[in-house]
Motif scaffolding. Structure first.
Motif, PDB file in Angstrom:
ATOM      1  N   GLY A   1       1.154  -0.993  -0.087  1.00 41.17           N
ATOM      2  CA  GLY A   1      -0.025  -0.162   0.026  1.00 41.17           C
ATOM      3  C   GLY A   1       0.747   1.111  -0.232  1.00 41.17           C
ATOM      4  N   THR A   2       0.677   2.114   0.598  1.00 42.29           N
ATOM      5  CA  THR A   2       0.944   3.553   0.989  1.00 42.29           C
ATOM      6  C   THR A   2       1.564   3.712   2.612  1.00 42.29           C
ATOM      7  N   LEU A   3       2.151   4.583   2.566  1.00 39.01           N
ATOM      8  CA  LEU A   3       2.538   4.854   3.973  1.00 39.01           C
ATOM      9  C   LEU A   3       1.775   4.790   5.085  1.00 39.01           C
ATOM     10  N   ASP A   4       0.607   4.557   5.822  1.00 38.75           N
ATOM     11  CA  ASP A   4      -0.109   4.538   5.804  1.00 38.75           C
ATOM     12  C   ASP A   4      -1.521   3.714   5.520  1.00 38.75           C
ATOM     13  N   LYS A   5      -1.371   3.287   4.647  1.00 43.72           N
ATOM     14  CA  LYS A   5      -3.212   2.313   4.193  1.00 43.72           C
ATOM     15  C   LYS A   5      -2.480   1.063   2.905  1.00 43.72           C
ATOM     16  N   SER A   6      -3.723   0.525   2.990  1.00 44.55           N
ATOM     17  CA  SER A   6      -3.481  -1.116   2.285  1.00 44.55           C
ATOM     18  C   SER A   6      -4.600  -1.383   2.354  1.00 44.55           C
ATOM     19  N   ILE A   7      -4.747  -1.668   0.937  1.00 47.43           N
ATOM     20  CA  ILE A   7      -6.426  -2.492   0.895  1.00 47.43           C
ATOM     21  C   ILE A   7      -5.966  -3.689   0.326  1.00 47.43           C
ATOM     22  N   VAL A   8      -6.978  -4.911   0.442  1.00 50.36           N
ATOM     23  CA  VAL A   8      -7.217  -6.246   0.459  1.00 50.36           C
ATOM     24  C   VAL A   8      -8.400  -6.933   0.282  1.00 50.36           C
ATOM     25  N   HIS A   9      -8.599  -7.286  -0.352  1.00 46.80           N
ATOM     26  CA  HIS A   9      -9.837  -8.074  -0.362  1.00 46.80           C
ATOM     27  C   HIS A   9      -9.337  -9.228   0.795  1.00 46.80           C
ATOM     28  N   PRO A  10     -11.127 -10.105   1.173  1.00 55.35           N
ATOM     29  CA  PRO A  10     -10.287 -11.857   1.371  1.00 55.35           C
ATOM     30  C   PRO A  10      -9.972 -12.619   0.843  1.00 55.35           C
ATOM     31  N   ARG A  11     -10.597 -12.330  -0.477  1.00 58.13           N
ATOM     32  CA  ARG A  11     -10.322 -13.833  -1.610  1.00 58.13           C
ATOM     33  C   ARG A  11      -8.645 -13.601  -1.896  1.00 58.13           C
ATOM     34  N   GLU A  12      -7.843 -12.692  -1.713  1.00 59.10           N
ATOM     35  CA  GLU A  12      -6.345 -12.236  -2.218  1.00 59.10           C
ATOM     36  C   GLU A  12      -6.053 -13.033  -1.092  1.00 59.10           C
ATOM     37  N   ILE A  13      -6.016 -13.341  -0.098  1.00 60.32           N
ATOM     38  CA  ILE A  13      -6.064 -13.492   1.032  1.00 60.32           C
ATOM     39  C   ILE A  13      -5.756 -15.085   1.450  1.00 60.32           C
TER      40      ILE A  13
ATOM     41  N   ARG B   1      -4.628   3.802  13.973  1.00 57.03           N
ATOM     42  CA  ARG B   1      -5.679   2.935  13.463  1.00 57.03           C
ATOM     43  C   ARG B   1      -5.724   1.163  13.642  1.00 57.03           C
ATOM     44  N   ALA B   2      -5.364   0.965  14.869  1.00 54.51           N
ATOM     45  CA  ALA B   2      -4.972  -0.160  15.785  1.00 54.51           C
ATOM     46  C   ALA B   2      -6.641  -0.758  15.764  1.00 54.51           C
ATOM     47  N   SER B   3      -7.785   0.331  16.181  1.00 57.21           N
ATOM     48  CA  SER B   3      -8.949  -0.233  16.381  1.00 57.21           C
ATOM     49  C   SER B   3      -9.089  -0.660  14.723  1.00 57.21           C
ATOM     50  N   LYS B   4      -9.593   0.063  13.860  1.00 59.46           N
ATOM     51  CA  LYS B   4      -9.773  -0.793  12.817  1.00 59.46           C
ATOM     52  C   LYS B   4      -9.319  -1.456  12.418  1.00 59.46           C
ATOM     53  N   THR B   5      -8.071  -1.686  12.517  1.00 55.93           N
ATOM     54  CA  THR B   5      -7.450  -3.324  12.272  1.00 55.93           C
ATOM     55  C   THR B   5      -7.785  -4.639  12.971  1.00 55.93           C
ATOM     56  N   ASN B   6      -8.467  -4.167  14.452  1.00 54.50           N
ATOM     57  CA  ASN B   6      -8.696  -5.158  14.969  1.00 54.50           C
ATOM     58  C   ASN B   6     -10.062  -5.808  14.428  1.00 54.50           C
ATOM     59  N   LYS B   7     -10.480  -4.493  14.635  1.00 55.10           N
ATOM     60  CA  LYS B   7     -11.631  -5.375  13.848  1.00 55.10           C
ATOM     61  C   LYS B   7     -12.184  -5.706  12.459  1.00 55.10           C
ATOM     62  N   TRP B   8     -10.772  -5.595  11.493  1.00 55.26           N
ATOM     63  CA  TRP B   8     -11.238  -5.950  10.204  1.00 55.26           C
ATOM     64  C   TRP B   8     -10.467  -7.864  10.312  1.00 55.26           C
ATOM     65  N   ARG B   9      -9.694  -7.617  11.332  1.00 60.47           N
ATOM     66  CA  ARG B   9      -9.053  -9.052  11.334  1.00 60.47           C
ATOM     67  C   ARG B   9     -10.672  -9.779  11.920  1.00 60.47           C
ATOM     68  N   LYS B  10     -10.763  -9.452  12.873  1.00 62.55           N
ATOM     69  CA  LYS B  10     -12.477 -10.056  13.719  1.00 62.55           C
ATOM     70  C   LYS B  10     -12.985 -10.576  12.474  1.00 62.55           C
ATOM     71  N   GLU B  11     -13.442  -9.338  11.409  1.00 58.52           N
ATOM     72  CA  GLU B  11     -14.132  -9.854  10.604  1.00 58.52           C
ATOM     73  C   GLU B  11     -13.520 -10.781   9.659  1.00 58.52           C
ATOM     74  N   LEU B  12     -12.644 -10.837   9.686  1.00 56.79           N
ATOM     75  CA  LEU B  12     -11.323 -12.085   8.648  1.00 56.79           C
ATOM     76  C   LEU B  12     -11.437 -13.278   9.040  1.00 56.79           C
ATOM     77  N   SER B  13     -11.247 -13.125  10.105  1.00 51.03           N
ATOM     78  CA  SER B  13     -11.192 -14.691  11.428  1.00 51.03           C
ATOM     79  C   SER B  13     -12.961 -15.073  11.176  1.00 51.03           C
ATOM     80  N   LYS B  14     -13.668 -14.113  11.117  1.00 51.22           N
ATOM     81  CA  LYS B  14     -15.007 -14.498  11.198  1.00 51.22           C
ATOM     82  C   LYS B  14     -15.229 -16.231   9.388  1.00 51.22           C
ATOM     83  N   LEU B  15     -14.344 -14.755   8.488  1.00 49.91           N
ATOM     84  CA  LEU B  15     -14.781 -15.547   6.901  1.00 49.91           C
ATOM     85  C   LEU B  15     -14.085 -16.613   7.030  1.00 49.91           C
ATOM     86  N   GLY B  16     -13.068 -16.825   8.016  1.00 49.80           N
ATOM     87  CA  GLY B  16     -11.947 -17.869   7.737  1.00 49.80           C
ATOM     88  C   GLY B  16     -12.707 -18.797   7.757  1.00 49.80           C
ATOM     89  N   ASN B  17     -13.725 -19.438   9.143  1.00 52.66           N
ATOM     90  CA  ASN B  17     -14.124 -20.110   9.907  1.00 52.66           C
ATOM     91  C   ASN B  17     -14.791 -21.068   9.327  1.00 52.66           C
TER      92      ASN B  17
END
Length: 129
Positions: free
Chosen positions: A76-88, A113-129
């Motif tokens: 990404g850039t200095l402070d952002k990275s865009i990713v879709h779950p399918r790419e993971i 932005r750590a709270s946003k990262t944690n929210k994203w991590r939880k959503e991604l974890s649900k998708l992976g289960n």
């Protein structure tokens, strides 16, 4: 295949020595790629600390926590990275991985932005289960 001067017994000895060498090498490689802790995972992505852009890297593991594949998913850039779950998840499915460790850096040093990262991590974890 026949080689002059090498009988069946000698050929079996050579073949056995090669097979044993392969087993030893595979076992050493297995131990070198074992990830049992966060510290082990960090060792595989230590190069991220010097990056000037955000990188999202995935470590794909087998059922015994041996690294199957390391892949940069997004730069990404200095402070952002865009990713879709399918790419993971797609490389994990291709390698038939049993698990994935997702790592990213913060080159800006801004952890607000750590709270946003944690929210994203939880959503991604649900998708992976």
């Amino acid at each position: 295949m026949e080689i002059s001067g090498i009988g069946q017994a000698k050929a079996l000895q050579i073949s056995s020595a090669i097979a044993l060498t392969k087993r030893i090498f595979d076992k050493q490689n297995h131990l070198d790629n074992l990830i049992l802790s966060a510290r082990d995972a960090i060792a595989f992505v230590s190069d991220l600390k010097d990056k000037k852009q955000e990188h999202l890297v995935c470590l794909y593991l087998n059922a015994r926590n041996v690294l199957l594949k390391k892949e940069i998913i997004s730069i990404g850039t200095l402070d952002k990275s865009i990713v879709h779950p399918r790419e993971i998840f797609a490389p994990g499915l291709e390698t038939r991985a049993a698990g994935v460790i997702i790592v990213h850096n913060h080159p800006s040093g801004d952890l607000s932005r750590a709270s946003k990262t944690n929210k994203w991590r939880k959503e991604l974890s649900k998708l992976g289960n």
